[in-house]
Design an enzyme around this catalytic site. Structure first.
Site, PDB file in Angstrom:
ATOM      1  N   LYS A   1       0.845  -1.197   0.000  1.00 36.87           N
ATOM      2  CA  LYS A   1       0.000   0.000   0.000  1.00 36.87           C
ATOM      3  C   LYS A   1       0.882   1.251   0.000  1.00 36.87           C
ATOM      4  CE  LYS A   1      -1.605   3.129   2.673  1.00 36.87           C
ATOM      5  NZ  LYS A   1      -1.808   4.263   1.784  1.00 36.87           N
TER       6      LYS A   1
ATOM      7  N   CYS B   1      13.674  11.824   5.080  1.00 38.66           N
ATOM      8  CA  CYS B   1      13.830  11.441   6.482  1.00 38.66           C
ATOM      9  C   CYS B   1      15.234  11.752   6.957  1.00 38.66           C
ATOM     10  CB  CYS B   1      13.522   9.963   6.654  1.00 38.66           C
ATOM     11  SG  CYS B   1      14.415   8.952   5.488  1.00 38.66           S
TER      12      CYS B   1
ATOM     13  N   GLU C   1      10.441  17.218  13.773  1.00 38.75           N
ATOM     14  CA  GLU C   1      10.633  17.051  12.339  1.00 38.75           C
ATOM     15  C   GLU C   1       9.681  17.993  11.597  1.00 38.75           C
ATOM     16  OE1 GLU C   1       9.202  13.421  10.300  1.00 38.75           O
ATOM     17  OE2 GLU C   1      11.218  13.264   9.473  1.00 38.75           O
TER      18      GLU C   1
ATOM     19  N   GLU D   1      10.601   2.393  10.063  1.00 37.28           N
ATOM     20  CA  GLU D   1      11.592   3.405   9.657  1.00 37.28           C
ATOM     21  C   GLU D   1      10.865   4.744   9.724  1.00 37.28           C
ATOM     22  OE1 GLU D   1      14.688   2.971   9.059  1.00 37.28           O
ATOM     23  OE2 GLU D   1      14.771   0.803   8.821  1.00 37.28           O
TER      24      GLU D   1
END
Ligand code: NAD
Length: 495
Positions: free
Chosen positions: A175, A284, A385, A250
């Site tokens: 997905k 990331c 972040e 992750e």
């Protein structure tokens, strides 16, 4: 030109059972409709998992070198189509063509690397503690694996998961993110053309909650491999924890580049521009913090501001563009919200800090490369972040303080230090809490044959890429063969 795409279930391209679709549009130009995609739900998930479960039973018995040949063929097809795939990816998610070519190349490299593993998948042999007995271990496939991926590496990240999982003998339900379903569909198409048997790879598009949630929760899914935000990672960790499923996470990062007074400043400047503003800061591993040693801080900052202002923002398909749009309006709003937070916290906005508007920009989600100076380690700007083109600059008085500031975030993905002093470099490698440390290179630039992942809130201890990913997609089986013809008892004191 737009296309109508389908799910891929049991070897067939099919619409969502509900018939519903969603649109995906170009973030550089909202008038450009990339395609219509199935808005799937739990009934599609159930069909895909059932197909995968059935196909797994024969796929696991195909010898690993044969499985790997299909993966190698898929990599060759990606290579042949690289330019078209890169163009579609830029249209779909905005990053510049040089980077989308790199994204496809990463998938190609991963395919070739993973296919080599088909002739390795090494286990151990060891002497038994008893006579006439053999002991060894082999890697076994796990079963149906759910692959849930983000939009910033539309082909590279799925390839990191799907190629090794297939070589290991697992079946897959994939997905992708709703912002990048076209690149994902092309990736699956290539696998189908390479000859993957029906049901071994299944593909569903749709929302995180409506597809990702039921997929991760499905009792026949044995492994969930997720790359995305820490927020969703936590939801999946709870879900998989109660069901005792294997989960590879992750997640986010708040990566820093340290520049010491002895560094090559030209190199460090080039590095931070690429690390902070490449992929419009949406990696990331993006450089989100710059930690400057005080003796060079003033002069470096001046050069940085000038260089950041000179970066060319625009449509990623234009060869002169250096910074593409953000992927969607939500990411642009988040970026703008952090700029306001930074101002309120008392950081000094020295470059950017606003959307790019005007002719050629009105239909896209463009934002100026932004630099904040005078950021302190306790500010949200330095801890959270952002996932946009915003760089926070912090100044430190010593190497020790640089390492302390570098480690002072909840995340631990990538890190970098620029120094000519080998002793400092070695201490940084030892003391930085991160899964990846670069010396005299930016925080971005992972290679597919080396372990990839992070510590602390960046993940849960797994590593993708390299041979380390095999631990996610295999179970160890230990085998003992006793040819003594009598009962020999281990774990009993025979002395
Ligand atoms: P996201 O967490 O919003 O979405 C990732 C995927 O999860 C998407 O496919 C989404 O549809 C799905 N999802 C959302 N909610 C879900 C739920 N409740 N259950 C199951 N699936 C769900 O992340 P994103 O915005 O697509 O990507 C950006 C994030 O990804 C950033 O935090 C970035 O740091 C992270 N990222 C990490 C790595 C890494 O390797 N560490 C690499 C790339 C991106």
């Amino acid at each position: 030109m737009s296309e109508t795409y389908h799910n891929f279930i049991d070897g067939k391209w099919v619409p969502a059972r509900s018939g519903k679709t969603f649109e995906n549009r170009n973030p550089a130009n909202q008038e450009d409709l990339v395609g219509l995609f199935p808005d799937s739900d739990e009934s599609d998930v159930n069909a895909a998992v059932a197909a995968a479960r059935r196909a797994y039973e024969s796929w696991r018995l195909v010898p690993a070198p044969r499985r790997a040949e299909i993966v190698r063929r898929a990599a060759t097809l990606l290579e042949e189509r690289k330019e078209d795939l890169a163009r579609l990816m830029t249209r779909e998610m905005g990053k510049v063509l040089a980077e989308t070519r790199g994204d496809v190349q990463e998938a190609i490299d991963c395919g070739y690397f993973a296919s080599g593993e088909g002739r390795r998948l090494y286990g151990d042999t060891a002497p038994s503690e008893m006579p006439n007995k053999v002991a060894y271990s082999v890697r076994m496939p796990v079963g149906v694996c759910a692959m849930i991926t983000p939009w910033n590496f539309p082909m590279a990240i799925p390839s990191w998961k799907i190629f090794p999982a297939l070589v290991c003998g697992n079946a897959v339900v994939f997905k992708p993110a709703t912002d990048t379903p076209a690149s994902a569909a092309k990736f699956v198409d290539v696998l189908a053309e390479a000859g993957i048997p029906d049901g071994v790879v299944n593909f569903l598009t749709g929302g995180g909650k409506s597809v990702g949630g039921p997929l991760a929760a499905h009792p026949d899914v044995r492994v969930v491999s997720f790359t995305g935000s820490s927020e969703v990672g936590r939801v999946l960790a709870r879900e998989c924890g109660t069901r005792l499923k294997r989960l590879s996470l992750e997640l986010g990062g708040k990566n820093a580049q340290i520049v010491m007074e002895d560094a090559n400043l030209d190199l460090a400047l080039e590095g931070v521009l690429w690390g902070a503003f490449g992929t419009t800061g949406q990696r990331c591993t993006a450089t989100s913090r710059l930690i400057l040693h005080r003796p060079i801080a003033g002069v470096f900052l001046e050069r940085l501001i000038e260089a950041a202002r000179a970066l060319k923002v625009g449509d990623g398909l234009n060869p002169s563009t250096q910074v593409g749009p953000l992927v969607n309006e939500g990411q642009r709003e988040t970026t703008a919200a952090y700029v306001e937070i930074g101002k309120k916290e008392g950081a000094e906005l020295v470059s950017g800090g606003e959307p790019v508007t005007g002719r050629g920009f009105d239909q896209g989600f463009f934002y100026r490369p932004t630099v904040f100076a005078k950021v302190r380690p306790n500010m949200r700007l330095a801890r959270e972040e952002i996932f946009g083109p915003v760089l926070s600059v912090l100044t430190v008085d010593s190497f020790e303080e640089a390492i302390h500031v570098q480690n002072d975030t909840p995340y631990g993905l990538s890190s970098s230090i620029y120094t000519q002093d080998v002793n400092r470099a070695m201490r940084a490698i030892r003391d930085i809490e991160a899964g990846i440390t670069y010396v005299n290179g930016p925080t971005i630039g992972a290679e597919v044959h080396m372990p990839f992942g992070g510590v602390k809130d960046t993940g849960n201890g797994h590593r993708e890429a390299s041979h380390t990913v095999l631990d996610v997609f295999t179970e160890w089986k230990t085998v003992y063969i006793d040819y003594s013809g009598k009962l020999q008892r281990a774990q009993i004191d025979n002395h």
